[in-house]
Design a protein around this motif. Structure first.
Motif, PDB file in Angstrom:
ATOM      1  N   SER A  20       0.828  -1.192   0.000  1.00  7.31           N
ATOM      2  CA  SER A  20       0.000   0.000   0.000  1.00  7.31           C
ATOM      3  C   SER A  20       0.869   1.253   0.000  1.00  7.31           C
ATOM      4  CB  SER A  20      -0.887  -0.006   1.249  1.00  7.31           C
ATOM      5  OG  SER A  20      -1.561   1.215   1.332  1.00  7.31           O
ATOM      6  N   LEU A  21       0.449   2.205  -0.753  1.00  5.34           N
ATOM      7  CA  LEU A  21       1.169   3.466  -0.806  1.00  5.34           C
ATOM      8  C   LEU A  21       0.656   4.433   0.263  1.00  5.34           C
ATOM      9  CD1 LEU A  21       1.292   3.926  -4.679  1.00  5.34           C
ATOM     10  CD2 LEU A  21       3.071   3.040  -3.174  1.00  5.34           C
ATOM     11  N   SER A  22      -0.311   3.960   1.068  1.00  4.26           N
ATOM     12  CA  SER A  22      -0.878   4.802   2.115  1.00  4.26           C
ATOM     13  C   SER A  22       0.150   5.020   3.224  1.00  4.26           C
ATOM     14  CB  SER A  22      -2.121   4.141   2.695  1.00  4.26           C
ATOM     15  OG  SER A  22      -2.550   4.851   3.813  1.00  4.26           O
ATOM     16  N   ASN A  23       0.140   6.191   3.771  1.00  2.00           N
ATOM     17  CA  ASN A  23       1.041   6.481   4.883  1.00  2.00           C
ATOM     18  C   ASN A  23       0.285   6.536   6.208  1.00  2.00           C
ATOM     19  OD1 ASN A  23      -0.352   8.798   4.537  1.00  2.00           O
ATOM     20  ND2 ASN A  23       1.420  10.153   4.398  1.00  2.00           N
ATOM     21  N   LEU A  24      -0.915   5.925   6.261  1.00  4.77           N
ATOM     22  CA  LEU A  24      -1.695   5.941   7.492  1.00  4.77           C
ATOM     23  C   LEU A  24      -0.989   5.210   8.617  1.00  4.77           C
ATOM     24  CD1 LEU A  24      -5.348   5.410   6.210  1.00  4.77           C
ATOM     25  CD2 LEU A  24      -4.341   7.481   7.151  1.00  4.77           C
ATOM     26  N   ARG A  29      -1.667   7.347  16.916  1.00  3.31           N
ATOM     27  CA  ARG A  29      -2.881   6.575  17.178  1.00  3.31           C
ATOM     28  C   ARG A  29      -4.146   7.427  17.074  1.00  3.31           C
ATOM     29  NH1 ARG A  29      -5.844   4.581  21.987  1.00  3.31           N
ATOM     30  NH2 ARG A  29      -6.642   2.548  21.414  1.00  3.31           N
ATOM     31  N   SER A  30      -4.153   8.603  17.670  1.00  4.84           N
ATOM     32  CA  SER A  30      -5.368   9.414  17.670  1.00  4.84           C
ATOM     33  C   SER A  30      -5.745   9.855  16.259  1.00  4.84           C
ATOM     34  CB  SER A  30      -5.203  10.623  18.583  1.00  4.84           C
ATOM     35  OG  SER A  30      -4.115  11.420  18.143  1.00  4.84           O
ATOM     36  N   THR A  31      -4.758  10.255  15.455  1.00  4.99           N
ATOM     37  CA  THR A  31      -5.040  10.663  14.083  1.00  4.99           C
ATOM     38  C   THR A  31      -5.534   9.477  13.269  1.00  4.99           C
ATOM     39  OG1 THR A  31      -3.253  12.272  14.274  1.00  4.99           O
ATOM     40  CG2 THR A  31      -4.079  11.823  12.063  1.00  4.99           C
ATOM     41  N   ARG A  32      -4.946   8.318  13.501  1.00  6.93           N
ATOM     42  CA  ARG A  32      -5.344   7.109  12.778  1.00  6.93           C
ATOM     43  C   ARG A  32      -6.778   6.732  13.144  1.00  6.93           C
ATOM     44  NH1 ARG A  32      -0.796   3.853  13.523  1.00  6.93           N
ATOM     45  NH2 ARG A  32      -1.617   3.296  15.556  1.00  6.93           N
ATOM     46  N   GLU A  33      -7.146   6.885  14.415  1.00  2.00           N
ATOM     47  CA  GLU A  33      -8.516   6.577  14.824  1.00  2.00           C
ATOM     48  C   GLU A  33      -9.508   7.507  14.126  1.00  2.00           C
ATOM     49  OE1 GLU A  33      -8.569   6.821  19.064  1.00  2.00           O
ATOM     50  OE2 GLU A  33      -7.833   4.777  19.318  1.00  2.00           O
ATOM     51  N   VAL A  34      -9.150   8.790  14.017  1.00  2.00           N
ATOM     52  CA  VAL A  34     -10.036   9.738  13.348  1.00  2.00           C
ATOM     53  C   VAL A  34     -10.133   9.406  11.862  1.00  2.00           C
ATOM     54  CG1 VAL A  34     -10.305  12.153  12.687  1.00  2.00           C
ATOM     55  CG2 VAL A  34      -9.641  11.565  15.025  1.00  2.00           C
ATOM     56  N   GLU A  35      -8.988   9.122  11.225  1.00  2.00           N
ATOM     57  CA  GLU A  35      -8.968   8.844   9.797  1.00  2.00           C
ATOM     58  C   GLU A  35      -9.693   7.551   9.439  1.00  2.00           C
ATOM     59  OE1 GLU A  35      -7.791  10.607   7.181  1.00  2.00           O
ATOM     60  OE2 GLU A  35      -7.355  12.257   8.557  1.00  2.00           O
ATOM     61  N   LEU A  36      -9.501   6.524  10.264  1.00  2.00           N
ATOM     62  CA  LEU A  36     -10.075   5.217   9.949  1.00  2.00           C
ATOM     63  C   LEU A  36     -11.414   4.979  10.629  1.00  2.00           C
ATOM     64  CD1 LEU A  36      -6.815   3.085  10.169  1.00  2.00           C
ATOM     65  CD2 LEU A  36      -7.938   3.975   8.123  1.00  2.00           C
ATOM     66  N   GLY A  37     -11.843   5.900  11.427  1.00  2.00           N
ATOM     67  CA  GLY A  37     -13.128   5.755  12.089  1.00  2.00           C
ATOM     68  C   GLY A  37     -13.105   4.747  13.225  1.00  2.00           C
ATOM     69  N   LEU A  38     -11.997   4.628  13.935  1.00  2.00           N
ATOM     70  CA  LEU A  38     -11.900   3.657  15.013  1.00  2.00           C
ATOM     71  C   LEU A  38     -12.305   4.230  16.360  1.00  2.00           C
ATOM     72  CD1 LEU A  38      -8.543   1.921  14.082  1.00  2.00           C
ATOM     73  CD2 LEU A  38     -10.863   1.155  13.629  1.00  2.00           C
ATOM     74  N   ASP A  39     -12.692   5.494  16.396  1.00  2.45           N
ATOM     75  CA  ASP A  39     -13.131   6.104  17.644  1.00  2.45           C
ATOM     76  C   ASP A  39     -14.629   5.857  17.770  1.00  2.45           C
ATOM     77  OD1 ASP A  39     -13.273   7.500  19.955  1.00  2.45           O
ATOM     78  OD2 ASP A  39     -13.232   9.476  19.012  1.00  2.45           O
ATOM     79  N   TYR A  40     -14.987   4.798  18.518  1.00  6.64           N
ATOM     80  CA  TYR A  40     -16.380   4.393  18.610  1.00  6.64           C
ATOM     81  C   TYR A  40     -17.159   5.203  19.640  1.00  6.64           C
ATOM     82  CZ  TYR A  40     -14.676   0.343  16.089  1.00  6.64           C
ATOM     83  OH  TYR A  40     -14.104  -0.476  15.158  1.00  6.64           O
ATOM     84  N   GLY A  41     -16.471   5.858  20.548  1.00 15.66           N
ATOM     85  CA  GLY A  41     -17.152   6.588  21.607  1.00 15.66           C
ATOM     86  C   GLY A  41     -17.575   5.629  22.704  1.00 15.66           C
TER      87      GLY A  41
END
Length: 118
Positions: A20-24, A29-41
């Motif tokens: 993958s050419l993605s740099n995610l 961790r916090s930015t990745r959660e926001v980008e990938l939608g892993l912050d479920y609340g």
């Protein structure tokens, strides 16, 4: 000698797709959660028309009302329940002590009656 080539030679496998050419994966961790939608609340559920959420290890009513009783009233009832339990324990202790005193008095009377007989 086959006419159309060697039938027993396997076909070459296609080259694998590049990584993958993605740099995610480089993000924190916090930015990745926001980008990938892993912050479920906080987990929430609806039970018998009451909306509850899980906070600090306990299910809490979202509206501040738990089963038709607000949190202050529930706290007051818990304190009152604890007071009544303590009072009940004290009464049970007093009853046991009174029974012990009565039995002790009866034993002393029986001993005195036994001594008089001798």
């Amino acid at each position: 000698m086959p006419l159309f080539g060697n039938t027993f030679s396997p076909k070459k496998t296609p080259p694998r797709k590049s990584a993958s050419l993605s740099n995610l994966h480089n993000l924190d961790r916090s930015t990745r959660e926001v980008e990938l939608g892993l912050d479920y609340g906080t987990p929430t559920m609806n039970l018998a028309g009451q909306s509850l959420k899980f906070e600090n290890g306990h299910w809490v009513a979202e509206t501040g009302i738990s089963g038709g009783v607000d949190q202050r009233e529930a706290q007051r009832l818990r304190r009152r329940n604890q007071q009544l339990e303590e009072e009940n324990n004290l009464l049970q202790f007093s009853e046991t002590t009174a029974e012990f005193q009565i039995m002790k008095k009866e034993l002393e009377e029986l001993k005195s009656v036994n001594r008089r007989r001798k």
